[in-house]
Design a protein around this motif. Structure first.
Motif, short mmCIF file in Angstrom:
data_model
loop_
_atom_site.label_atom_id
_atom_site.label_comp_id
_atom_site.label_asym_id
_atom_site.label_seq_id
_atom_site.Cartn_x
_atom_site.Cartn_y
_atom_site.Cartn_z
N PHE A 1 -3.30 -41.55 8.34
CA PHE A 1 -2.91 -42.53 9.34
C PHE A 1 -3.45 -43.90 8.97
CE2 PHE A 1 -2.27 -38.60 11.48
CZ PHE A 1 -1.28 -38.82 12.44
N GLU A 2 -2.57 -44.89 9.08
CA GLU A 2 -2.93 -46.28 8.81
C GLU A 2 -3.39 -46.91 10.12
OE1 GLU A 2 -0.66 -50.36 7.38
OE2 GLU A 2 0.18 -48.39 6.89
N LEU A 3 -4.61 -47.43 10.16
CA LEU A 3 -5.21 -47.88 11.40
C LEU A 3 -4.54 -49.14 11.96
CD1 LEU A 3 -8.98 -47.18 10.70
CD2 LEU A 3 -7.53 -46.07 12.40
N GLY B 1 -1.09 -48.69 15.21
CA GLY B 1 -1.38 -47.91 16.41
C GLY B 1 -2.83 -47.51 16.59
N GLY B 2 -3.70 -47.76 15.60
CA GLY B 2 -5.10 -47.42 15.72
C GLY B 2 -5.37 -45.94 15.51
N PRO B 3 -6.55 -45.45 15.90
CA PRO B 3 -6.92 -44.04 15.65
C PRO B 3 -6.26 -43.06 16.61
CG PRO B 3 -8.86 -45.46 15.98
CD PRO B 3 -7.67 -46.22 16.44
N LEU C 1 -8.27 -35.08 8.61
CA LEU C 1 -7.56 -36.19 9.25
C LEU C 1 -8.09 -37.49 8.65
CD1 LEU C 1 -5.72 -37.46 11.39
CD2 LEU C 1 -7.58 -37.16 13.06
N VAL C 2 -7.22 -38.23 7.98
CA VAL C 2 -7.64 -39.42 7.22
C VAL C 2 -7.19 -40.68 7.94
CG1 VAL C 2 -7.53 -40.62 5.01
CG2 VAL C 2 -7.47 -38.12 5.07
N PHE C 3 -8.13 -41.59 8.17
CA PHE C 3 -7.84 -42.91 8.71
C PHE C 3 -8.16 -43.95 7.65
CE2 PHE C 3 -8.92 -40.56 12.66
CZ PHE C 3 -7.71 -40.72 13.33
N VAL C 4 -7.23 -44.85 7.39
CA VAL C 4 -7.43 -45.88 6.36
C VAL C 4 -7.14 -47.24 6.98
CG1 VAL C 4 -6.77 -46.74 4.10
CG2 VAL C 4 -6.73 -44.28 4.54
N ASN C 5 -8.06 -48.17 6.79
CA ASN C 5 -7.84 -49.56 7.18
C ASN C 5 -7.41 -50.33 5.94
OD1 ASN C 5 -7.85 -52.17 8.13
ND2 ASN C 5 -9.84 -52.02 9.14
#
Length: 777
Positions: A466-468, A471-473, A437-441
């Motif tokens: 997912f782009e932070l 909608g955030g994490p 699960l990838v989160f990118v800012n």
């Protein structure tokens, strides 16, 4: 085909797509022309084009010419097209999810031609297959395997997803009912980063008219004509230019017109109709030419699915489409699907709602603000602490209406946000698969996050990226809530890491995998946690593929997290006449360090400077320069922090020396890599570790001392080590936690261990160097 040069008159060139070939190679060519490729696609999948940009050494997959001007690329696969070729791009993007209809096996190689580096090597014959001169070579969009155009046809068709197969979320495990939603919505790509053009919109007519391949002829023996593809193109004034002899026969003009639109049918089946300028500018030109008044026809393209009425004849609909656009007619598919299998369920995440409300109260707010229809809309999940809900919607039009309305809705002066979520079918995930699960800012690291978003969407399934800022994490964790085992990669600064870990702590009890391991790709300025876990001082362009390999091979380590209770006993500074109520107690989480005094004061000044001119803070070098400038301004200031606070460690009072800053450190890195505690042995304290359940307390005497620590010349003043701390503030004092500063009113600060510990990933030593693993991306 073979990438060798064609000398003299010894070759052939396609009049439609500019493909060139030796005579000896022609009989072996299996790459379809741009006018044929769309008809070979069994189930069209639209591309997701991002904003136009300059892409060096890339070639257009439609006309095969180099991208010398601003062009488009797909955010999901390696497809590049010119601005005026975007309409003719074959809709053969990766199918990354099921939608309940026409789902087919995605475990075969998904081949894309060209745009390989010159050093690319064929997996089959081991010879060079890339080229910087022409569009050549083939690559699988899932596993990344490379091959010549002559070799890829003999490669085993089954795709195993390659080296990253244990990290990729298999497409057959993802379900998303995407009708009425664009690909930008489906993959949660921020629309403010995009242009008006996407898979459902055409490029501006003026751009279409300036076709690069056809120049307006100055030859008096030729004439230039504007060609419109059906009523839809006439209405939008989107045309292409052709140049033909003045004495050309009607059949020759029709052939040239069809070729301009990449249509390879018999010209005798088509005819040209002449429109006057007055008709072109008429608003009702569509109706004058006997097309349906319903504007939905303009959006009926091969990747936009529509359902025919029970009594509607396919032939009549096809005639309507033909009037709208010949190319749309050629790319239309009709499928028969049993109605009993059509179960619509759109999952829509809605955030920004008031926190700590009951499901009934959230439903009432949505009824009042969005006028939801409870017969087709239900609240499936409620996240009270975050003020968010997940809606299950059984009607496509209602889902689209709510999604668009949320963007313009404000509740309690806070705008709402909506995210379309896929459903992950955990039972279909292979046992040896642990999806990432990838989160990118995208705002971190000088906007390098945007490039990483593209790379990770291409290397993995875009539904796991997912782009932070969208909608955030929480949307990401909700999507993976039923996955039995998964890992997390956070791309951002220390503040971003803290944001994600805080969300994980709040939602942990709702996850089947309650303790996923967390890796870090540091994009911020300090990146102290990334340094400790060996992910480096900051991302500087390392191959994203090698990063994913490093994540797959990283070691799991435990790390302490701490809860900080802030309980002010007096009104905040600035309250009128001191009659305001004290600030309510609040709780924050700490991963790295907490600072009081001069350390937090510098962070606060930096924060204010960034808020005033955010556009300038787009590089680590500039950010550190501002820190230095702010620090120099504070050198002559004198503070007696030890007189303004009291410290209690594990129920014991601790006498403070003469200091200007007090810092609680959880990791052996502070202020962009400085060792504040020091490496010297000390019989009074245990050797610090990130999982020992202890915090180290250090003091600094001022800005000069801090500079000496960051330069490696000194360490801080060791004060205490413990697991429970109470700090009493006698006056308002600057405080910062993991780089987030504020002014804390007088009162109590209590720091205690937060459980459970975080399962982090520490990079192996042999993977520290950039580019240690190479792969064509």
């Amino acid at each position: 085909y073979c990438t060798d040069f064609i000398w003299g008159l010894a070759g052939y060139q396609c009049e439609v797509c500019n493909f060139m070939s030796h005579e000896k190679c022609l009989k072996n060519v299996k790459i379809p022309c741009s006018c044929i490729a769309p008809s070979l696609v069994r189930v069209p999948v639209a591309h997701c084009f991002g904003p136009p940009g300059h892409y060096k050494k890339k070639f257009c997959t439609v006309c095969r010419k180099s991208l010398e001007s601003p062009a488009f690329r797909c955010e999901v696969c390696e497809l590049h097209v010119h601005t005026d070729c975007i309409l003719f791009a074959c809709s053969d993007c990766r199918q990354c999810h099921q939608d309940g209809h026409l789902d087919h096996d995605t475990y075969h190689h998904h081949w894309r031609e060209g745009n390989l580096s010159s050093s690319a090597r064929c997996e089959f014959c081991k010879k060079t297959c890339g080229s910087s001169e022409v569009l050549s070579g083939m690559r699988c969009e899932w596993c990344g395997i490379l091959a010549h155009a002559a070799c890829y046809v003999i490669v085993t068709p089954e795709c195993t997803f390659g080296r990253l197969r244990n990290m990729i979320l298999p497409p057959n495990c993802v379900q998303l009912f995407s009708r009425n939603f664009s690909k930008l919505h489906c993959f949660r790509i921020s629309e403010n980063l995009q242009t008006e053009s996407d898979e459902d919109d055409d490029v501006d007519g003026s751009t279409q008219g300036s076709t690069k391949d056809i120049q307006i002829s100055t030859d008096s023996s030729k004439q230039t004509l504007k060609i419109f593809d059906g009523n839809d193109a006439v209405k939008r004034n989107q045309f292409r230019l052709i140049s033909v002899p003045r004495i050309a026969k009607n059949e020759e003009v029709v052939e040239a017109a069809l070729r301009a639109y990449y249509i390879n049918d018999d010209q005798q089946e088509y005819e040209l109709q002449t429109f006057t300028q007055q008709v072109l500018l008429s608003d009702d030109v569509i109706n004058r030419n006997d097309a349906a008044e319903d504007s939905n026809l303009a959006t009926f393209v091969l990747f936009q699915r529509m359902v025919l009425d029970n009594q509607e004849l396919i032939l009549n609909r096809l005639k309507d489409i033909r009037k709208t656009s010949i190319r749309q007619m050629n790319q239309t598919r009709f499928y028969i699907v049993e109605n009993s299998k059509s179960i619509v369920q759109v999952n829509l995440f809605v955030g920004g709602l008031p926190p700590q409300l009951s499901p009934e109260e959230y439903t009432n707010i949505l009824k009042e603000e969005l006028a939801i229809k409870t017969n087709v809309v239900s609240v499936s999940h409620v996240y009270q602490a975050q003020g968010a809900v997940v809606l299950q919607i059984s009607c496509f039009s209602e889902a689209e209406r709510i999604y668009m309305l949320v963007k313009d809705t404000v509740v309690n002066d806070k705008p709402l946000n909506a995210v379309v979520l896929p459903a992950v079918m955990a039972s279909k995930i292979p046992q040896n698969c642990c999806p990432l699960l990838v989160f990118v800012n995208p705002k971190s690291g000088g906007l390098k996050g945007r490039d990483l978003l593209y790379s990770f969407r291409k290397l993995l399934n875009p539904h796991q990226v997912f782009e932070l800022t969208n909608g955030g994490p929480l949307p990401g964790f909700h999507t993976f809530s039923k996955v039995p085992s998964f890992r997390v990669l956070v791309c951002g600064g220390d503040g971003t890491v803290g944001w994600v870990l805080g969300a994980l702590e709040e939602i942990r009890h709702k996850l089947v995998c309650s303790e996923p391991s967390v890796a870090i790709l540091p994009l911020g300025t300090g990146n102290d946690l990334g340094r400790v876990l060996r992910w480096g001082a900051g991302y500087s362009g390392e191959d994203p593929y090698s990063i994913l390999v490093s994540v797959d091979e990283a070691d799991d380590v435990l790390m302490d997290r701490w809860t900080i209770l802030l309980d002010a006993e007096e009104p905040a500074e600035g309250a009128e006449n001191g009659i305001a109520e004290p600030e309510p107690p609040k709780i924050v989480q700490m991963n790295n360090y907490c600072g009081l005094g001069i350390d937090a004061e510098l962070s606060l000044d930096f924060h204010h400077a960034r808020e005033e001119e955010p556009g300038k803070f787009n590089s680590r070098f500039h950010n550190k320069g501002v820190y230095v400038k702010v620090g120099l301004q504070k050198i002559s200031h004198t503070r007696n922090l030890h007189k303004d606070i009291k410290l209690q460690v594990d129920q014991h009072e601790v006498e403070l020396p003469s200091i200007e800053g007090l810092i609680f450190i959880n990791i052996p890195s502070w202020g962009s890599g400085a060792d504040l505690w020091g490496s010297e042995s000390d019989n009074r304290f245990e050797k610090p570790r990130i999982d020992d359940g202890l915090l180290e307390v250090v003091g600094v005497t001022g800005v000069v001392h801090m500079g000496q620590v960051q330069g490696g010349f000194r360490s801080g003043i060791r004060i205490a080590q413990g697991s429970y701390f109470r700090v009493t503030l006698l006056k308002p004092i600057p405080v910062q936690v993991d780089g987030e500063p504020w002014i804390q009113a007088p009162g109590q600060i209590i720091i205690s261990a937060a459980g459970p510990k975080v399962l982090s990933q520490k990079r192996k030593m042999n993977k520290r160097g950039a580019g240690s693993v190479k792969k064509e991306t």
